[in-house]
Design a protein around this motif. Sequence first.
Motif, short mmCIF file in Angstrom:
data_model
loop_
_atom_site.label_atom_id
_atom_site.label_comp_id
_atom_site.label_asym_id
_atom_site.label_seq_id
_atom_site.Cartn_x
_atom_site.Cartn_y
_atom_site.Cartn_z
N GLN A 342 0.86 -1.27 0.13
CA GLN A 342 0.07 -0.08 -0.05
C GLN A 342 0.92 1.40 -0.08
O GLN A 342 0.52 2.33 -0.74
N VAL A 343 1.97 1.30 0.83
CA VAL A 343 2.78 2.43 0.71
C VAL A 343 3.42 2.66 -0.70
O VAL A 343 3.57 3.68 -1.24
N VAL A 344 3.90 1.57 -1.24
CA VAL A 344 4.44 1.67 -2.48
C VAL A 344 3.26 2.20 -3.57
O VAL A 344 3.80 3.00 -4.45
N ILE A 345 1.85 1.78 -3.71
CA ILE A 345 1.20 2.32 -4.52
C ILE A 345 1.09 3.77 -4.19
O ILE A 345 0.93 4.39 -5.13
N ALA A 346 0.89 4.03 -3.05
CA ALA A 346 0.66 5.59 -2.64
C ALA A 346 1.73 6.44 -3.23
O ALA A 346 1.59 7.47 -3.82
N VAL A 347 2.99 5.93 -3.12
CA VAL A 347 4.16 6.71 -3.46
C VAL A 347 4.14 6.80 -5.18
O VAL A 347 4.39 7.75 -5.62
N THR A 348 3.84 5.72 -5.63
CA THR A 348 3.79 5.47 -7.37
C THR A 348 2.91 6.24 -7.69
O THR A 348 2.95 6.94 -8.95
N LEU A 349 1.70 6.35 -7.07
CA LEU A 349 0.54 7.53 -7.51
C LEU A 349 1.13 8.79 -7.50
O LEU A 349 0.82 9.67 -8.70
N GLN A 350 1.85 9.24 -6.56
CA GLN A 350 2.38 10.60 -6.60
C GLN A 350 3.27 10.76 -7.65
O GLN A 350 3.55 11.85 -8.30
N ILE A 351 4.35 9.84 -7.81
CA ILE A 351 5.47 9.97 -9.03
C ILE A 351 4.48 10.03 -10.20
O ILE A 351 5.18 10.56 -11.24
#
Length: 460
Positions: A342-351
């Motif tokens: 979930q952390v990875v998905i949240a950061v990926t969306l920001q990127i």
Amino acid sequence: MSGSQLPQTPPAELRRIITASSTGTLIEWYDFFVYGSLAVVFSGFFFPSGESSLGLLVSVAAFGTGFVVRPLGAVFFGRLGDRVGRKKTFLATLVVMGAATTLIGCLPRYDTIGTAAPVLLVLLRLVQGFAVGGEYGGAATYVAEHAPADRKGTYTSFLQTTATLGLLLSIGVVVACRLLLGEDAFTAWGWRLPFLLSAVLVLLSLRMRLKLHESPVFVRMQAQGTISRAPVREALGDPRSLRLVLLTVFGLTAGLGAVWYTSQFYALYFLQSVLKVDFLTTNVCMAVALVLGTPSYVVFGRLSDRYGRQRLLVTGLALSAVSFLPLYAWMREAVSTGSWAQVVIAVTLQIVFSAMVYAPTAAYLTELFPPRIRYTGLSVSYHLGAGVFGGFVPLIALSLTESTGNQLAGLAYPIAVAAVSTLISVTLLRGGAENRFVRAVWDRMGTTEPAGSREPAPTK
């Protein structure tokens, strides 16, 4: 805005230009960002013992000082780029950056040389910022002036990936050294290796760049005798061009800087310093998100050739402004439950949202500024906005969080900057390259580029 057709760069040569330019820029971003990736690790070594919190804040502040001098580097190297050539100038920036980064890796600790340690650390950080102030504008101008008009967004988007890839490379090298050496050795001396690696990378990049030829636009200006004698004065002293620089800063690059550094650097600090996630887990999550998000730069660059740059820029700014708060709250919830995916998905969306802004930016900026002041105008606009407004995101956000006790309070700053840039862009920069302020500058200075070499009209 007319002129005879410039010679087309052969596809094989264009690929070589993109590879050499992007590799060098990637290495400069690696040099610039490896400091930020390691600030939490080495902060205690350059300050008195027992001052760990102060050392971290000062180290993060020193990270910010590199951004303060970026506009000065933009002015200095921008003038050189518009006077003596694109190629020579971005060769110089690469050497200066590599030397400063390597010297940080050799810097003695506080317990060896006392207060000279933090002073030298800040000075070398300033040199890094000065060098990167000239690198981006040179590489963006050089690639764009070789690219065909209908593919500028696509080709320059590869260059735009270098900032994210530079951060990814810095994280990858740091994590590899940490795993290979073990925590104790890495903390004691192994953190120096990522800085020292810069010397090798710079030599490899120099070898590639030395084989390149000068930009055809600059060569034509030389032949026609239209090179500016005072590009800084023309870019910043003329009221019309100064207005264009300021509109570009507040209508694009300030917001770009805020969303990029929030999505990538503040996400790193938020996980590690605010949520207290361990060093290795934080960096692995960030590395995975960067790998997943980086291809979106090329996608959005290609889309900007078809639909126009500004549509994507404004959409990315607006999406970032409205999504930061829920995404960071979601990251906090994920850490509490140990849901690292979930952390990875949240950061990926920001990127991805930041890529929507950043991917078309190089093409967009080269289309805003006339060739005779392009290196200067582009560099100053980019580094005033992205460097100053973006570079201080970690420091301002961490300070707001510390002072309020609210883990999400730091997001108020990047949200506000992104929102203001969105508003200014849609009201005062509408039309991009065909905006009346932009046209007034081009009409005053003329052009050595043919009609049709600027941003394509967006398709319906």
